[in-house]
Design an enzyme around this catalytic site. Structure first.
Site, short mmCIF file in Angstrom:
data_model
loop_
_atom_site.label_atom_id
_atom_site.label_comp_id
_atom_site.label_asym_id
_atom_site.label_seq_id
_atom_site.Cartn_x
_atom_site.Cartn_y
_atom_site.Cartn_z
N HIS A 354 0.88 -1.03 0.01
CA HIS A 354 0.03 0.00 -0.03
C HIS A 354 0.74 1.28 0.03
O HIS A 354 0.25 2.36 0.47
CB HIS A 354 -0.80 0.08 0.98
CG HIS A 354 -0.65 -0.50 2.51
ND1 HIS A 354 -1.47 -1.48 3.05
CD2 HIS A 354 0.21 -0.18 2.99
CE1 HIS A 354 -1.00 -1.40 4.28
NE2 HIS A 354 0.11 -0.68 4.28
N THR A 405 -6.46 -1.17 13.45
CA THR A 405 -5.32 -0.74 14.43
C THR A 405 -5.43 -1.79 15.58
O THR A 405 -6.36 -2.51 15.58
CB THR A 405 -5.89 0.40 15.11
OG1 THR A 405 -7.21 0.51 15.70
CG2 THR A 405 -5.90 1.75 14.10
N HIS A 429 -6.53 1.27 2.82
CA HIS A 429 -5.42 0.53 3.23
C HIS A 429 -5.58 0.26 4.83
O HIS A 429 -5.03 -0.76 5.28
CB HIS A 429 -4.27 1.13 2.93
CG HIS A 429 -3.54 2.00 3.83
ND1 HIS A 429 -4.32 3.09 4.16
CD2 HIS A 429 -2.41 2.10 4.56
CE1 HIS A 429 -3.47 3.78 4.97
NE2 HIS A 429 -2.48 3.23 5.43
#
Length: 506
Positions: A354, A405, A429
């Site tokens: 990415h 995350t 992404h």
């Protein structure tokens, strides 16, 4: 620099539909094309708040707001289509992170910009499946997390355990995953399930500085720090049974392993070196940009070609890096369950980049064109039947791996035809930062973050606890918002949701 009030700025921004806004020409000087960004109602507020804050008197320094950066990219020479901001867009160096732009390779004025790739070249995500289920892993979860942490070198400045000489490094930079295959670190079929088959053919180690190689040599096969991680995850929801079955996913609760990392100090140095060379090239070729950070060079110039060859070498470094960690992770699982990686069915589902610029063919205004597509914080998402995706995924579209995350879920999507038309086959992404690293450190205590994760039943192993606050879920946009926006806009399609049960971090 155009200085206007917030209300005046908003005159240039127009809603196209529920998930998409247009940035009209004139928002920033010399825009060659329009800008566009994809958001839902929550993300929209973050974007407009960022713009509003930047319009306050005395707001100087720091990065420009994401909308301004998307518009500045639209003013670069040779850009075609639109400058696209994906739902996880947030301000970065030069280009916003989550910004994608394509440049016409036949246009002699078209440019390549290191700011459009980012410093961590080919930062990307790899997903491996296993035939284990949550009930198999749960009793040994802590030991497995520890075993992974022991096998994979992590943390700032961590050193690799894959034996490397300077000559090996040059070969790895040129050969990418073919080097890993030759040295016995990967399986032949791993390459099939990797963007570019894990090797960019235009890589040239001779254009890379000695300093970059010195930084890269000890770091091959290391996870590093920042937002990089290895996560043991379980399949939490399946939205598209057919696509999931093609990826070898049989049902909910199946255990997978996600590795997120890039080209470490090597890629950072390649980008830094290129920016210095390009500033000189811009003076020589009279290239004007709206922002100094958008340093660039004509694609066909010596500097442009050298950057592309060096970037390809850094991309190969990152694939070898992820492959080395795949090898170490397979060892850790095999030891834990006293069997072989093969018997655990630890195949690579896919590996996406990415942060990369690639030469691709796309249809622009009804004509087929060769473009240099810059994706920074954006993932390639090609539709079903595209010639560049593996045979296994011809009917489903390319798998797209979206890392969440720390402590939040991740997603697997597939590419769509609509994404091909609207965003040159690109999608989001990850979650995208909402707070800067410094703000996160001030606002969030690291013990709170670790306690919260253990309360969710997630085992955590962290090399530098002080960095945990920067990566706390509160520092990021909500990844579900980001993915749902891409799905609703039709630029990619949800396949499954993954929930973490153990996290290894730098």
């Amino acid at each position: 620099m155009v200085v206007r009030s917030y209300d005046d700025e908003c005159q240039y921004i127009e809603r196209i539909n529920n998930h998409c806004w247009k940035i009209k020409k004139g928002f920033q000087p010399n825009m060659n094309v329009e800008g566009v960004f994809y958001v839902n109602s929550h993300l929209e507020k973050l974007m407009f708040d960022e713009l509003r804050n930047a319009c306050r008197p005395g707001m100087v320094g720091g990065f420009l707001p994401g909308m301004k950066q998307i518009a500045n990219v639209a003013a670069l020479p040779g850009i075609v289509g639109r400058s696209v901001g994906l739902p996880d867009v947030h301000s970065g160096y030069g280009f916003a992170i989550g910004n994608m732009a394509a440049f016409d390779m036949e246009d002699p004025s078209a440019i390549v910009s290191p700011g459009g790739v980012g410093f961590d070249i080919n930062c990307g995500v790899r997903l491996l499946r296993t035939n284990l289920f949550e009930k198999d892993v749960h009793p040994v979860k802590e030991q497995l997390a520890q075993s992974l942490f022991d096998h994979i070198p992590v943390g700032v400045g961590s050193k690799g355990i894959i034996p490397m000489t300077a000559r090996d490094l040059d070969e790895a930079l040129e050969m990418g995953m073919d080097w890993s295959l030759r040295e016995g670190y990967v399986w032949a079929e791993d390459k099939e399930h990797c963007e570019e088959y894990g090797r960019m053919l235009n890589a040239d180690p001779s254009v890379v500085s000695t300093r970059a190689k010195k930084r890269g040599l000890p770091q091959l096969g290391t996870l590093g720090a920042g937002n990089h991680y290895a996560e043991i995850q379980v399949v939490d929801e399946i939205y598209d049974k057919f696509a999931a079955s093609k990826m070898g996913i049989e049902g909910k609760g199946q255990v997978v392993l996600m590795i997120h990392c890039g080209s470490r100090g090597f890629g950072h140095q390649v980008a830094t070196d290129a920016l210095v060379a390009m500033e000189k090239a811009m003076k020589r070729d009279n290239i004007e940009t709206n922002d100094r950070q958008l340093a660039c060079a004509r694609i066909n110039s010596k500097e442009g070609q050298e950057y592309l060859n060096g970037m390809a070498a850094a991309a190969n470094f990152a694939w070898v890096n992820r492959s080395s960690m795949t090898f170490l992770a397979r060892q850790a699982f095999a030891k834990m369950f006293k069997t072989t990686p093969d018997d655990l069915d630890m195949h690579v589902i896919y590996d996406v980049s990415h942060n990369i610029a690639k030469m691709e063919e796309h249809i622009v205004n009804g004509k087929r064109k060769r473009l240099l597509v810059h994706r920074k914080g954006s993932t390639r998402a090609f539709p079903p039947h595209h010639p560049l995706i593996p045979v296994d995924y011809q009917l489903t579209g390319q798998p797209v791996l979206i890392g969440g995350t720390m402590g939040t879920c991740s997603y697997v999507l597939t590419g769509t035809e609509r994404g091909m038309e609207e965003t040159f086959g690109s999608t989001c992404h990850g979650a995208g930062r909402a707070l800067s690293r410094a703000k996160s450190r001030r606002n969030i205590g690291f013990q709170d973050v670790l306690d919260k994760l253990s309360n969710q039943g997630i085992s955590v192993r962290v090399a530098s606890p002080k960095l945990v606050m920067e990566e706390a879920p509160e520092s990021y946009k909500n990844v579900t918002d980001v993915v749902d926006t891409c799905h609703a806009a039709g630029i990619s399609k949800k396949t499954m949701k993954l929930r973490p049960i153990a996290v290894i971090k730098g």
